[in-house]
Write a protein that holds these residues in place. Structure first.
Motif, PDB file in Angstrom:
ATOM      1  N   ILE A 171       1.021  -1.259   0.152  1.00 33.97           N
ATOM      2  CA  ILE A 171       0.308   0.281   0.567  1.00 33.97           C
ATOM      3  C   ILE A 171       1.044   1.158  -0.526  1.00 33.97           C
ATOM      4  O   ILE A 171       1.465   1.078   1.189  1.00 33.97           O
ATOM      5  CB  ILE A 171      -1.128  -0.182   1.694  1.00 33.97           C
ATOM      6  CG1 ILE A 171      -2.334  -1.245   0.996  1.00 33.97           C
ATOM      7  CG2 ILE A 171      -1.672   1.264   0.932  1.00 33.97           C
ATOM      8  CD1 ILE A 171      -2.652  -1.270   1.916  1.00 33.97           C
ATOM      9  N   ARG A 181     -11.763   9.032   6.774  1.00 32.67           N
ATOM     10  CA  ARG A 181     -11.856   7.759   7.298  1.00 32.67           C
ATOM     11  C   ARG A 181     -12.765   6.311   7.300  1.00 32.67           C
ATOM     12  O   ARG A 181     -12.338   5.351   7.109  1.00 32.67           O
ATOM     13  CB  ARG A 181     -12.177   8.077   9.305  1.00 32.67           C
ATOM     14  CG  ARG A 181     -12.060   6.845  10.516  1.00 32.67           C
ATOM     15  CD  ARG A 181     -10.284   5.516  10.467  1.00 32.67           C
ATOM     16  NE  ARG A 181      -9.675   6.756  10.579  1.00 32.67           N
ATOM     17  CZ  ARG A 181      -9.099   6.541  11.881  1.00 32.67           C
ATOM     18  NH1 ARG A 181      -9.971   5.810  13.042  1.00 32.67           N
ATOM     19  NH2 ARG A 181      -8.459   7.265  12.422  1.00 32.67           N
ATOM     20  N   LEU A 199     -11.152   5.531   3.955  1.00 38.04           N
ATOM     21  CA  LEU A 199      -9.539   4.423   4.245  1.00 38.04           C
ATOM     22  C   LEU A 199     -10.305   2.547   4.914  1.00 38.04           C
ATOM     23  O   LEU A 199      -9.825   1.448   4.367  1.00 38.04           O
ATOM     24  CB  LEU A 199      -9.260   5.665   5.669  1.00 38.04           C
ATOM     25  CG  LEU A 199      -7.659   5.212   5.298  1.00 38.04           C
ATOM     26  CD1 LEU A 199      -7.222   5.258   4.074  1.00 38.04           C
ATOM     27  CD2 LEU A 199      -7.159   5.682   6.984  1.00 38.04           C
ATOM     28  N   GLN A 200     -11.534   3.286   5.627  1.00 39.05           N
ATOM     29  CA  GLN A 200     -11.998   1.729   5.950  1.00 39.05           C
ATOM     30  C   GLN A 200     -12.417   1.333   4.660  1.00 39.05           C
ATOM     31  O   GLN A 200     -11.759  -0.171   4.712  1.00 39.05           O
ATOM     32  CB  GLN A 200     -13.074   1.567   6.799  1.00 39.05           C
ATOM     33  CG  GLN A 200     -12.588   2.444   8.485  1.00 39.05           C
ATOM     34  CD  GLN A 200     -13.609   2.650   9.589  1.00 39.05           C
ATOM     35  OE1 GLN A 200     -14.372   3.192   8.886  1.00 39.05           O
ATOM     36  NE2 GLN A 200     -13.932   2.551  10.837  1.00 39.05           N
ATOM     37  N   MET A 240      -9.269  -0.529   2.792  1.00 37.19           N
ATOM     38  CA  MET A 240      -8.461  -1.344   3.110  1.00 37.19           C
ATOM     39  C   MET A 240      -9.195  -2.913   3.422  1.00 37.19           C
ATOM     40  O   MET A 240      -8.546  -3.586   3.848  1.00 37.19           O
ATOM     41  CB  MET A 240      -8.161  -0.861   4.932  1.00 37.19           C
ATOM     42  CG  MET A 240      -7.321  -0.322   5.123  1.00 37.19           C
ATOM     43  SD  MET A 240      -5.531  -0.492   4.320  1.00 37.19           S
ATOM     44  CE  MET A 240      -5.846   1.045   2.674  1.00 37.19           C
ATOM     45  N   ASP A 241     -10.720  -2.628   3.648  1.00 37.10           N
ATOM     46  CA  ASP A 241     -11.880  -3.771   3.900  1.00 37.10           C
ATOM     47  C   ASP A 241     -12.076  -4.356   2.311  1.00 37.10           C
ATOM     48  O   ASP A 241     -11.594  -5.262   1.799  1.00 37.10           O
ATOM     49  CB  ASP A 241     -12.634  -3.396   4.014  1.00 37.10           C
ATOM     50  CG  ASP A 241     -13.572  -4.720   4.403  1.00 37.10           C
ATOM     51  OD1 ASP A 241     -13.153  -5.721   4.455  1.00 37.10           O
ATOM     52  OD2 ASP A 241     -15.157  -4.578   4.263  1.00 37.10           O
ATOM     53  N   VAL A 251      -9.275  -3.984  -0.077  1.00 33.47           N
ATOM     54  CA  VAL A 251      -7.931  -4.374  -0.200  1.00 33.47           C
ATOM     55  C   VAL A 251      -7.538  -5.936   0.506  1.00 33.47           C
ATOM     56  O   VAL A 251      -6.840  -7.344  -0.206  1.00 33.47           O
ATOM     57  CB  VAL A 251      -6.507  -3.535   0.321  1.00 33.47           C
ATOM     58  CG1 VAL A 251      -4.744  -4.349   0.755  1.00 33.47           C
ATOM     59  CG2 VAL A 251      -6.928  -2.112  -0.609  1.00 33.47           C
ATOM     60  N   ALA A 252      -7.742  -5.579   1.273  1.00 34.28           N
ATOM     61  CA  ALA A 252      -8.565  -7.139   2.203  1.00 34.28           C
ATOM     62  C   ALA A 252      -8.999  -8.795   1.715  1.00 34.28           C
ATOM     63  O   ALA A 252      -8.964  -9.324   1.667  1.00 34.28           O
ATOM     64  CB  ALA A 252      -8.802  -7.176   3.878  1.00 34.28           C
ATOM     65  N   GLU A 253     -10.023  -7.920   0.501  1.00 35.78           N
ATOM     66  CA  GLU A 253     -10.634  -8.689   0.060  1.00 35.78           C
ATOM     67  C   GLU A 253     -10.082  -9.317  -1.448  1.00 35.78           C
ATOM     68  O   GLU A 253     -10.234 -10.020  -1.793  1.00 35.78           O
ATOM     69  CB  GLU A 253     -12.422  -8.056  -0.129  1.00 35.78           C
ATOM     70  CG  GLU A 253     -13.344  -8.801  -1.124  1.00 35.78           C
ATOM     71  CD  GLU A 253     -13.968 -10.373  -0.241  1.00 35.78           C
ATOM     72  OE1 GLU A 253     -13.919 -10.211   0.795  1.00 35.78           O
ATOM     73  OE2 GLU A 253     -14.328 -10.969  -1.489  1.00 35.78           O
ATOM     74  N   VAL A 268      -2.377   4.124   6.712  1.00 35.64           N
ATOM     75  CA  VAL A 268      -2.402   2.161   6.677  1.00 35.64           C
ATOM     76  C   VAL A 268      -0.527   1.564   5.282  1.00 35.64           C
ATOM     77  O   VAL A 268      -0.371   1.416   5.176  1.00 35.64           O
ATOM     78  CB  VAL A 268      -3.365   2.534   4.936  1.00 35.64           C
ATOM     79  CG1 VAL A 268      -4.607   1.964   5.989  1.00 35.64           C
ATOM     80  CG2 VAL A 268      -3.388   3.800   4.027  1.00 35.64           C
ATOM     81  N   CYS A 269       0.142   3.658   4.818  1.00 37.63           N
ATOM     82  CA  CYS A 269       0.886   2.377   3.433  1.00 37.63           C
ATOM     83  C   CYS A 269       2.408   2.182   3.949  1.00 37.63           C
ATOM     84  O   CYS A 269       2.516   2.761   5.753  1.00 37.63           O
ATOM     85  CB  CYS A 269       1.162   3.983   2.744  1.00 37.63           C
ATOM     86  SG  CYS A 269       2.241   5.498   4.063  1.00 37.63           S
TER      87      CYS A 269
END
Lengths: 133, 299
Positions: free
Chosen positions: B33, B165, B168-169, B172-173, B175-177, B195-196
């Motif tokens: 990231i 925020r 960003l959540q 990140m969600d 990216v996790a997926e 995050v990075c």
């Protein structure tokens, strides 16, 4: 879903995010608030909650796994595998009660939070040093 | 290790007489990231436009996911790009917008889109959404493509802290997926610091600092001590920034060992401080690329 542990981050602490997660799990293990068999929140749950990089959470969980504290079960999640709670855990309630009484008298004497912290950590340091000597 | 999703070699782009970017060489690690930082006008948007084939390089080359975005536009179906201001059709409803994305993207994944798009009523017109909702919708549209590479240009610029925020959540969600590699251009370090794990700092059209965030923070220290004529300091490889104030001297340094001289107070550096020091026009160091690092899992 209610979790056994909820992580919180202090971005100003200077401690790397993955370490903060590792430390919070260890602290919960030490205090006995999480125990063998409990499931840690999934990487996605932590990510969605804290808005942090999934790699960071995965790294923290891998560190805990390397130390044998948790196990990852494929497709099911990460579970607590051993505990750090000392045998003395059963004394904690009583000790906490005494500590609370002490905190009350400190507040009555006019100590603010910072003075209390300073006094506790200085006393702890000295007492440990005496015991070593 | 997988090939880098974004590679540039001697990349340059000239606008009339001015070079927007020049001599840029870069390799972004797979799965990272990346915070693409730098002052306004440093070339962040130009780099993203070159990566998506919206601009053609004047010199050098750029490849994304191992392909040339100009000659091989098919690669764009695997890239999710949100330009500045998240442009969308304002007269479309949210549902129409999703439908449009579904029909125009061969790799569209309804499940991802539905799961990520929460708390936005699908009947609402895009023009009636708040800035934050519009930004989230634009991001869902690119995440629904299950992209391998996500490029975001100043996604937080017009958002209040709460909406930022939430965005960003969502990112990140997503990216996790999808395990996508992400590049977020932002001139506000605080927006991306959380995050990075990799940073690319542009200044004056080139890369002035690049590397894994944790390793960069590990290799830099802030030294404070009484003012003195500055010779070599043991443990310091390079002084990035030197500041005097009264009798005090503050150095932002690259360290290669412990600082043994007790007259220095040694402190860690925050990412923001570090980037500002490298950006500072008072003392801009020569462009440097720190040692190659083991990438994806930092530290």
């Amino acid at each position: 879903m209610l979790h056994v542990i909820e992580f919180h981050l202090d971005p100003r602490s200077g401690v790397a995010t993955y370490l903060q997660i590792v430390q919070q799990v260890k602290e919960a293990l030490r205090l006995g608030t999480i125990d063998v068999g409990d499931q840690l929140p999934t990487v996605r749950e932590v990510v969605a909650d804290l808005a942090i990089n999934p790699n960071t959470v995965a790294k923290a969980y891998r560190d805990l796994e390397r130390e044998g504290l948790v196990v990852a079960r494929q497709g099911r999640g990460t579970f607590v595998a051993s505990t750090l709670a000392p045998a003395s855990l059963r004394h904690h309630d009583e000790l906490r009660a005494t500590l609370e009484l002490w905190l009350e008298s400190a507040a009555t004497a006019g100590l603010d939070e910072e003075s209390i912290r300073a006094l506790i950590s200085a006393t702890l340091r000295e007492s440990l040093a005496r015991r070593v000597a | 290790m997988s090939p880098s999703p974004l590679v540039a070699h001697g990349l340059g782009k000239r606008f009339r007489r001015e070079w927007g970017l020049r001599g840029l060489t870069l390799e972004i690690p797979q799965g990272a990231i990346v915070g693409l930082a730098g002052p306004n006008g440093a070339g962040k948007s130009t780099l993203l436009a070159l990566a998506t084939g919206l601009l053609a390089p004047t010199e050098g080359a750029i490849s994304v996911l191992g392909r040339d975005p100009l000659r091989d536009p098919g690669v764009l179906s695997e890239i999710g790009y949100v330009p500045q201001g998240s442009p969308l059709y304002r007269s479309f409803s949210v549902a129409d917008t999703i439908e449009y994305a579904r029909r125009t993207n061969p790799l569209w994944d309804d499940e991802v889109a539905t799961e990520l798009l929460t708390r936005i009523d699908s009947k609402t017109k895009v023009g009636a959404l708040s800035e934050g909702e519009r930004a989230r919708l634009a991001l869902v549209l690119v995440l629904g493509k299950r992209p391998q590479l996500v490029l975001l240009d100043e996604p937080f610029a017009s958002l209040d802290p709460l909406a930022g925020r939430e965005l960003l959540q969502l990112l990140m969600d997503g990216v996790a997926e999808t395990s996508a590699t992400v590049v977020v251009a932002s001139h506000v370090v605080a927006d991306i610091e959380r995050v990075c794990d990799h940073i690319v700092l542009l200044a004056g059209g080139g890369v002035c600092l690049e590397g894994n965030v944790e390793q960069l923070l590990e290799s830099h220290r802030l030294l404070t001590g009484p003012r003195r004529p500055l010779g070599a300091v043991r443990g310091v490889r390079e002084v990035v920034r030197e500041r005097h104030s009264g009798r005090q001297l503050t150095l932002l340094t690259v360290v290669d060992g412990p600082i043994v001289d007790p007259s220095w107070t040694v402190e860690p550096v925050s990412l923001e401080e570090l980037l500002l020091a490298y950006m500072a026009p008072e003392r801009l160091p020569a462009p440097r690329t720190p040692e190659k690092v083991p990438l994806r899992w930092h530290g």
